[in-house]
Every structure is written in structure tokens, then in C-alpha cells.
Design an enzyme around this catalytic site. Structure first.
Site, PDB file in Angstrom:
ATOM      1  N   ASP A  45       0.925  -1.009   0.060  1.00 31.24           N
ATOM      2  CA  ASP A  45       0.135   0.034  -0.042  1.00 31.24           C
ATOM      3  C   ASP A  45       0.907   1.191   0.002  1.00 31.24           C
ATOM      4  O   ASP A  45       1.880   1.321   0.745  1.00 31.24           O
ATOM      5  CB  ASP A  45      -0.851  -0.069   1.299  1.00 31.24           C
ATOM      6  CG  ASP A  45      -1.793   1.372   1.296  1.00 31.24           C
ATOM      7  OD1 ASP A  45      -2.928   1.314   0.442  1.00 31.24           O
ATOM      8  OD2 ASP A  45      -1.413   2.048   2.191  1.00 31.24           O
TER       9      ASP A  45
ATOM     10  N   GLU B 167      -1.828  -1.485  -5.567  1.00 36.94           N
ATOM     11  CA  GLU B 167      -3.107  -0.724  -6.240  1.00 36.94           C
ATOM     12  C   GLU B 167      -2.987  -0.260  -7.601  1.00 36.94           C
ATOM     13  O   GLU B 167      -1.739   0.130  -8.041  1.00 36.94           O
ATOM     14  CB  GLU B 167      -3.302   0.475  -5.350  1.00 36.94           C
ATOM     15  CG  GLU B 167      -3.798  -0.036  -3.839  1.00 36.94           C
ATOM     16  CD  GLU B 167      -3.854   1.113  -2.857  1.00 36.94           C
ATOM     17  OE1 GLU B 167      -4.936   1.525  -2.233  1.00 36.94           O
ATOM     18  OE2 GLU B 167      -2.774   1.988  -2.611  1.00 36.94           O
TER      19      GLU B 167
ATOM     20  N   ASP C 211      -2.761   2.304   6.698  1.00 36.08           N
ATOM     21  CA  ASP C 211      -1.905   1.695   5.700  1.00 36.08           C
ATOM     22  C   ASP C 211      -1.636   0.092   5.905  1.00 36.08           C
ATOM     23  O   ASP C 211      -1.617  -0.527   4.841  1.00 36.08           O
ATOM     24  CB  ASP C 211      -0.500   2.520   5.486  1.00 36.08           C
ATOM     25  CG  ASP C 211      -0.800   3.883   5.251  1.00 36.08           C
ATOM     26  OD1 ASP C 211      -1.835   4.217   4.755  1.00 36.08           O
ATOM     27  OD2 ASP C 211      -0.046   4.704   5.798  1.00 36.08           O
TER      28      ASP C 211
END
Length: 493
Positions: free
Chosen positions: A227, A329, A416
Site C-alpha cells: 500500500d 493498487e 496503511d
């Protein structure tokens, strides 16, 4: 134009070296870059003149078959036309290598092709505008594809046509060893100048890889989720599907650290005689002191970019070497900075300073080098909103909420870290080939995360040679290091 196909068993990579040019070599480089700009502008003017002529003839009612013949936009067509015009457009053309003019023509052919395909819908992404003329302030660049393209045995010089031997600031041994062993072949060399005036040479090389040498130089966790973020100095967090944090990297924030110096320099430049006179609202010749200040501002920006690039290169290399499956992501980084104006200018600057899209780009080619698998999560996969404990979803989460507090099970966890765990479980499904949910354990199937947010294909990994060094890859047709896109069930990747 047809795209170059990399042979099986080979990889297209780039080796980039900073060059230490002598004053005469600096002038020769700028002459070549200027020649490329003249060829580009000359042929662009010709193409526009033909297009305007055809448009005017249509207004006269002339039939389509009787119009002025269209200009040939291909590289070969532009080059043939340029050879007939260069004696008048650039009488000094013989002073430079022909590769200088081919560089400008190749860039123009690519730009015209991109504009044409974008208008007809053949090119995906944002609409591409019509090519514009270049001026002397355009970033200088020239590309060599033929002639003497060598890395000298002393490991500190490279040889290019017309420019001769150029000294490098760093050793070229990583490339030289491959060339001497016959496992690398230089395709082209591009010289470019950055905002601070430093010249770099980028060697595009075909590299042959051997499958016998293991690519993973370190044994880490098989599957991790990564992340990325900008808050509280945290650039990226890596976690395993079982909820363990294995890596946390603070953001370098190099641009933020340079803001004090940039403010002082820009205020000094505002007090000096710049290229624009606010009283007469006209351009003027800037003073030498303003030019000196401008160069210092450019060097400050270049150093901030170098610090950021150094951190990203090292951390992404460590991730690709240590882990088999990495899930990241799919952020729309440019869209995140495209709106908000002054209301979110601080966030926009922080997003640019973190260079979030670079992390995914670097992992893309480094996973190919080291035989890892990169999983790109579905664009709207709510990794930050899903509870890693029970699978419940919290849509009301804002950027200021740095601690995730689940309303269903009461879990309190770093935001996170929670997102990284969810991404890791998404990648675990690809590795195991299972049919579980995209959020890991069985409790996650009971809530809004849904079934099938992971990829459904198993990708075999092939170990490859550890290609150390500052390189980039544009490999095509590869099976190792393949990138998967994880999508919801029933939606195409």
C-alpha cells in the site's frame, strides 16, 4: 509504424549513465539537438501547409480525388522529403550526423501517428493533440541508431558517431560485461539534457537471459501486498496475508525538504531582471544574475528528483527480489491531482513528491527481471475501507483517518497496514489458484468485499538472471514476471 519485436529469450532494457562532456562535445551535442529540432519543425510546417491547402480546396467544392495529394506521414516518407529540402532548410546539415535529423523526423512521425489514431479511436487513453512546433527552450535530445555505438574497455568512456569518446561519471561495467560476453547488443543511444543542464546517455540494449540462474537473491515472504501513501512520511507498507507487517518505508519527501531553498531562490529571481517586464508587459533580455539563479533553481529540482528516484529504485528492487507475488493498487495518479485547485494544492504537491505511479511502473519491469508476479488490484478495489479482520466495509473513511476502527468487530489497526493486508490476500488467491474471497479468510466472505476480487489465473514464473544496475525494461512476449490485473467476478481484466 510497426513495433519492434523482442526475440524470444531476450529482453529490451536501458542503461543510463551521466556524461561528463568537454566544452567542444557540449557544443556538438547541442548542434545535433538543434538539427533534430530544425528537421522536426521544417517537416511539421510542410505537413500543416498540405493539410491547410486540402482544407481550403474543399471549401472551393473540389472533388476529393482532385485535391492536393496528402503528405506521407511515415518516417520513411518524412525522411525522403527532408533529404530534398535540407540543402535550403539547413545548409549546415553536413556538420552533424544524419542520426540527428532522423531523431526529429522519427519523433514527428510518432506524434502524427498518435494524433491520427487518437482521433479515430484506435488509440486508448486521453485525446492526443496535434504536434506543436519546438523552440530553443525545448529539452534537448538526440538519438543514435547506427554508426559507432560502443562501451569502451576502460569502463569510463562511451563512443558515439561524430561526438567521439565521451567520459561517464559512473562505471559502465554492468553493460560492458554483458556486451563482452555476447549476452547484450546495443540497439540505440539517446543523449538528453535535464533541467539542470546535465547530459545523460541512455543505451537501449537487447539482453539475453539465462533461466538457470535463480532470480530471487533473497528469501522473503511468498506473497505481500503493498500500500502506498503520502501521509505521515509513509511511502509504502508491505504486509503478508496473515496480517504481519514486513516492510515500511518512510517517504523521502525530497521536494518538501527543498521548499525553503526554492522559496529563497525564487524570491531572489523575482527581484532580478527576468525575461518578462511587468511594467511594459513585454519580453526582455534577462540578466546574467537571473540566469544564474534560474540554473540554481533547476539544480535544486534535479537533486530532489534524484533523491526520490534513488529511494524508489532501491525499495522496489528489494521487493521484487524478496517476494514471489506482489499486489499493488491501480491508482489514477494523474486524476488524483487534476482537480481541487488551491483547496488541495498541498495534497497535490505531496502526491507529486511521492511519485506513487512510479512504484507500480518500476515493480512492473523489475518483477520481470527477478521472476516475480505483479498483481494489479482492480481500480475500485476498496483496500482501505475493508476490515482485514472481519471483512466489513467502512465507506465513510477519509484521508485524515490514519487509524482504521472497524464498526463490526472493533478492530483498531493502522490504515496503511490494513490496506496492505487486504492487497496481500488478493494476491494470495492468484498464487494458490483458490476460489476464496479477495480479502483472505472465511469471515471476509460474509460481508461486502464479495467473492472473486482476486485474479483467477495462475501464472508460472521462470527464474531469470539478476540484472543489477540502473536499468529499465520494455519486454514483450514474456512469461516470467507477468503482470496480472485482479478484477471482480464476471468482469474482464
Amino acid at each position: 509504424m510497426g513495433r519492434f519485436q523482442v526475440p524470444a529469450g531476450w529482453t529490451a532494457q536501458a542503461y543510463r549513465f551521466a556524461l561528463d562532456l568537454t566544452p567542444s562535445q557540449q557544443r556538438a551535442f547541442r548542434s545535433h539537438a538543434g538539427g533534430a529540432r530544425v528537421a522536426y519543425n521544417t517537416m511539421l510546417a510542410l505537413v500543416k501547409a498540405v493539410m491547410d491547402q486540402r482544407a481550403a480546396e474543399r471549401t472551393y467544392g473540389i472533388a476529393e480525388e482532385d485535391l492536393t495529394p496528402p503528405a506521407d506521414w511515415s518516417f520513411r516518407g518524412l525522411r525522403d522529403e527532408w533529404n530534398g529540402l535540407k540543402h535550403d532548410a539547413a545548409p549546415w546539415w553536413a556538420e552533424n550526423s544524419k542520426e540527428a535529423y532522423n531523431s526529429g523526423l522519427y519523433a514527428l512521425a510518432n506524434g502524427l501517428e498518435a494524433w491520427s489514431k487518437s482521433g479515430t479511436g484506435e488509440r486508448a487513453g486521453r485525446a492526443i493533440g496535434f504536434p506543436r512546433f519546438k523552440n530553443a527552450k525545448t529539452r534537448r535530445s538526440v538519438r543514435f541508431t547506427t554508426g559507432a555505438l560502443r562501451v569502451e574497455p576502460d569502463r569510463h568512456h562511451v563512443t558515439l558517431p561524430r561526438l567521439g569518446q565521451l567520459k561517464t561519471h559512473e562505471s559502465t561495467r554492468k553493460l560492458a560485461r554483458r556486451v563482452e560476453a555476447g549476452t547484450a547488443r546495443i540497439l540505440s543511444v539517446t543523449l538528453s539534457e535535464d533541467v539542470a543542464g546535465r547530459v545523460f546517455g541512455s543505451f537501449q540494449v537487447l539482453v539475453k537471459r539465462s533461466a538457470e540462474v535463480p532470480g530471487h537473491v533473497g528469501a522473503g515472504e511468498p506473497v505481500v501486498g503493498v500500500d502506498v501513501g503520502v501521509k505521515e512520511g509513509c511511502l509504502l507498507v508491505a504486509a503478508t496475508p496473515d496480517g504481519r507487517e514486513v516492510h515500511r518505508v518512510p517517504a523521502p519527501r525530497s521536494l518538501a525538504a527543498a521548499q525553503g531553498r526554492l522559496r529563497a531562490l525564487q524570491r531572489r529571481a523575482a527581484r532580478q531582471q527576468g525575461p518578462w517586464d511587468p511594467r511594459t508587459q513585454a519580453r526582455q533580455q534577462p540578466s546574467k544574475r537571473w540566469e544564474k539563479t534560474r540554473r540554481r533553481v533547476a539544480r535544486t529540482h534535479a537533486r530532489a528528483a534524484a533523491v526520490r528516484r534513488d529511494v524508489l529504485c532501491k525499495e522496489t528492487t528489494a521487493l521484487a527480489q524478496r517476494h514471489e507475488v506482489i499486489t499493488v493498487e491501480t491508482l489514477n495518479a494523474s486524476g488524483m491531482r487534476s482537480a481541487g485547485g488551491a483547496r488541495k494544492k498541498g495534497l497535490n504537491r505531496a502526491l507529486s513528491d511521492a511519485a506513487l505511479a512510479e512504484i507500480r511502473r518500476m515493480l512492473g519491469y523489475k518483477c520481470e527481471w527477478y521472476g516475480s508476479v505483479l498483481v494489479e488490484a482492480y481500480r475500485y478495489f476498496p483496500s482501505s475501507q475493508i476490515c482485514s479482520g472481519c471483512g466489513g466495509r467502512k465507506p465513510s473513511l477519509t484521508l485524515d483517518d490514519r487509524i482504521y476502527e472497524c464498526d463490526f468487530c472493533g478492530l483498531v489497526i493502522d490504515r496503511d497496514l490494513n490496506a496492505a493486508i487486504n492487497l496481500a490476500r488478493l494476491g494470495e488467491r492468484l498464487r494458490t489458484g483458490g476460489t476464496g474471497t479477495g480479502t483472505g479468510s472465511s469471515p471476509a466472505a460474509s460481508h461486502r468485499a464479495g467473492d472473486g476480487r482476486g485474479a483467477t489465473r495462475e501464472t508460472a514464473t521462470t527464474p531469470v538472471v539478476n540484472a543489477a544496475g540502473r536499468e529499465t525494461s520494455t519486454r514483450h512476449g514474456s512469461t516470467a514476471g507477468k503482470t496480472e490485473t485482479a478484477t471482480p467476478q464476471g468482469e474482464a481484466a
